[in-house]
Design a protein around this motif. Structure first.
Motif, PDB file in Angstrom:
ATOM      1  N   PHE A  89      10.945  -0.967  24.837  1.00  0.00           N
ATOM      2  CA  PHE A  89      12.368  -1.187  24.534  1.00  0.00           C
ATOM      3  C   PHE A  89      12.807  -2.619  24.875  1.00  0.00           C
ATOM      4  O   PHE A  89      13.723  -3.171  24.256  1.00  0.00           O
ATOM      5  CB  PHE A  89      13.231  -0.179  25.291  1.00  0.00           C
ATOM      6  N   SER A  90      12.161  -3.234  25.834  1.00  0.00           N
ATOM      7  CA  SER A  90      12.476  -4.630  26.147  1.00  0.00           C
ATOM      8  C   SER A  90      12.107  -5.531  24.986  1.00  0.00           C
ATOM      9  O   SER A  90      12.872  -6.420  24.582  1.00  0.00           O
ATOM     10  CB  SER A  90      11.735  -5.071  27.409  1.00  0.00           C
ATOM     11  N   PHE A  91      10.904  -5.294  24.419  1.00  0.00           N
ATOM     12  CA  PHE A  91      10.506  -6.082  23.249  1.00  0.00           C
ATOM     13  C   PHE A  91      11.415  -5.811  22.071  1.00  0.00           C
ATOM     14  O   PHE A  91      11.785  -6.758  21.330  1.00  0.00           O
ATOM     15  CB  PHE A  91       9.052  -5.787  22.883  1.00  0.00           C
ATOM     16  N   VAL A  92      11.816  -4.572  21.891  1.00  0.00           N
ATOM     17  CA  VAL A  92      12.730  -4.240  20.780  1.00  0.00           C
ATOM     18  C   VAL A  92      14.072  -4.921  20.966  1.00  0.00           C
ATOM     19  O   VAL A  92      14.649  -5.487  20.021  1.00  0.00           O
ATOM     20  CB  VAL A  92      12.884  -2.703  20.666  1.00  0.00           C
ATOM     21  N   ALA A  93      14.627  -4.864  22.187  1.00  0.00           N
ATOM     22  CA  ALA A  93      15.924  -5.499  22.453  1.00  0.00           C
ATOM     23  C   ALA A  93      15.841  -7.004  22.246  1.00  0.00           C
ATOM     24  O   ALA A  93      16.755  -7.646  21.695  1.00  0.00           O
ATOM     25  CB  ALA A  93      16.383  -5.189  23.877  1.00  0.00           C
ATOM     26  N   LEU A  94      14.712  -7.579  22.658  1.00  0.00           N
ATOM     27  CA  LEU A  94      14.549  -9.014  22.481  1.00  0.00           C
ATOM     28  C   LEU A  94      14.479  -9.378  21.003  1.00  0.00           C
ATOM     29  O   LEU A  94      15.122 -10.340  20.544  1.00  0.00           O
ATOM     30  CB  LEU A  94      13.275  -9.476  23.197  1.00  0.00           C
ATOM     31  N   ALA A  95      13.747  -8.558  20.233  1.00  0.00           N
ATOM     32  CA  ALA A  95      13.638  -8.830  18.799  1.00  0.00           C
ATOM     33  C   ALA A  95      14.973  -8.631  18.112  1.00  0.00           C
ATOM     34  O   ALA A  95      15.382  -9.428  17.252  1.00  0.00           O
ATOM     35  CB  ALA A  95      12.577  -7.910  18.200  1.00  0.00           C
ATOM     36  N   ALA A  96      15.694  -7.566  18.496  1.00  0.00           N
ATOM     37  CA  ALA A  96      17.014  -7.321  17.896  1.00  0.00           C
ATOM     38  C   ALA A  96      17.983  -8.443  18.252  1.00  0.00           C
ATOM     39  O   ALA A  96      18.776  -8.896  17.416  1.00  0.00           O
ATOM     40  CB  ALA A  96      17.551  -5.976  18.397  1.00  0.00           C
ATOM     41  N   GLY A  97      17.928  -8.922  19.508  1.00  0.00           N
ATOM     42  CA  GLY A  97      18.809 -10.030  19.911  1.00  0.00           C
ATOM     43  C   GLY A  97      18.521 -11.293  19.134  1.00  0.00           C
ATOM     44  O   GLY A  97      19.428 -11.995  18.689  1.00  0.00           O
ATOM     45  N   LEU A  98      17.202 -11.571  18.933  1.00  0.00           N
ATOM     46  CA  LEU A  98      16.837 -12.756  18.172  1.00  0.00           C
ATOM     47  C   LEU A  98      17.292 -12.620  16.730  1.00  0.00           C
ATOM     48  O   LEU A  98      17.803 -13.573  16.122  1.00  0.00           O
ATOM     49  CB  LEU A  98      15.315 -12.982  18.245  1.00  0.00           C
TER      50      LEU A  98
END
Length: 303
Positions: free
Chosen positions: A21-30
């Protein structure tokens, strides 16, 4: 066997989910950031309302920070201005003191020039001037009133000579050294000056009181001829003091006389002139009229 210190996250499902979920949140934020950046570039005014809301939300904090900055800046600015004002005040005070000293020096120089000019004119008018000097000392608090003149026997000064200044009579020489003389002031108790009232010409006697003033008494007993403000001058009677020299000015009346202040004092007159003692002109011998002389001689001729 002890567990490894560097345990892989795959061992814990919760750790795996957290990492995912951290990678997903980072990708969504980017992705969201790129989308917003693209929108702001393509349509800059799209987020004006959002920017305004953010500005309104941060306004109190910005105002507080601005007030704090202005206060701190005002403190430093005020301290600098106060320091500058203090330096300017000190400079102005120094300039004021310097100008005051210059003004006092100019006044003293002007006063001395006036006295020198008056003394020069007095010397030109007075043919019996013996010497001119400066008053270099006087007895202010003593009952006896004396002054010291910077002229003595080497200048021709002798005991008994009158001394005056451009303002009036000072006194007479009672002791003379080689280069200085001692003057008995007219305010001394033993000083007596024959004088007149300038206004009426009535003869009077001036006697020192020992306190800086002189006592005036008329020769005619029974009435008071003085008026406040009367100027007293020497009469020349008895010799020593020449006539028409200012002596004193009446300041107070009493029963049959007055109290006056000398016109010239050592404190006011720095320059003094020593004069020869005044000698009234001797009476001419009596000469008989011509007819009386002829009448007196006629009988002898007839005989």
């Amino acid at each position: 066997m002890a567990a490894s210190k560097f345990r892989r996250p795959g061992w814990s499902r919760r750790a795996q989910y957290s990492l995912f979920f951290s990678f997903v949140a980072l990708a969504a934020g980017l992705a969201l950031g790129f989308v917003l950046l693209a929108i702001s570039v393509v349509a800059p005014r799209t987020f004006d309302g959002l920017r305004g809301a953010a500005t309104d939300a941060t306004r109190p904090a910005a105002e507080g920070l601005a007030s704090i900055g202005a206060t701190v800046g005002g403190i430093f600015t005020g301290a600098g201005n106060y320091w500058d004002a203090a330096n300017q005040n000190a400079t102005l005070k120094e300039q004021r003191d310097r100008l005051r000293r210059q003004a006092l020096a100019a006044m003293a120089l002007e006063r001395e020039n006036e006295q020198l000019k008056a003394a020069l004119e007095l010397r030109e008018r007075t043919v019996d001037t013996v010497a001119t000097g400066r008053i270099i000392g006087s007895s202010h608090d003593s009952v006896r009133r004396f002054a010291v003149l910077s002229a003595g026997r080497s200048n021709g000064v002798r005991n008994g000579m009158p001394v005056r200044s451009p303002d009036g009579l000072i006194g007479r020489v009672v002791a003379s050294g080689s280069y200085s003389s001692r003057i008995l002031l007219i305010s001394d108790r033993s000083a007596i000056v024959p004088a007149r009232i300038l206004r009426s010409g009535e003869p009077i006697i001036s006697r020192g009181l020992g306190d800086g003033n002189v006592d005036l008494r008329p020769l005619e007993v029974g009435r008071n001829p003085f008026e406040p403000g009367d100027i007293i001058v020497t009469s020349g009677t008895g010799g020593l003091y020449p006539p028409r020299v200012p002596v004193a000015r009446v300041v107070r009346l009493d029963d049959d006389g007055a109290v006056a202040v000398p016109m010239a004092t050592p404190a006011q007159s720095s320059i003094a002139i020593v004069m020869s003692p005044f000698e009234p002109a001797a009476l001419a011998p009596y000469e008989a009229p011509l007819d009386e002389a002829e009448g007196a001689v006629a009988p002898d001729v007839a005989q």
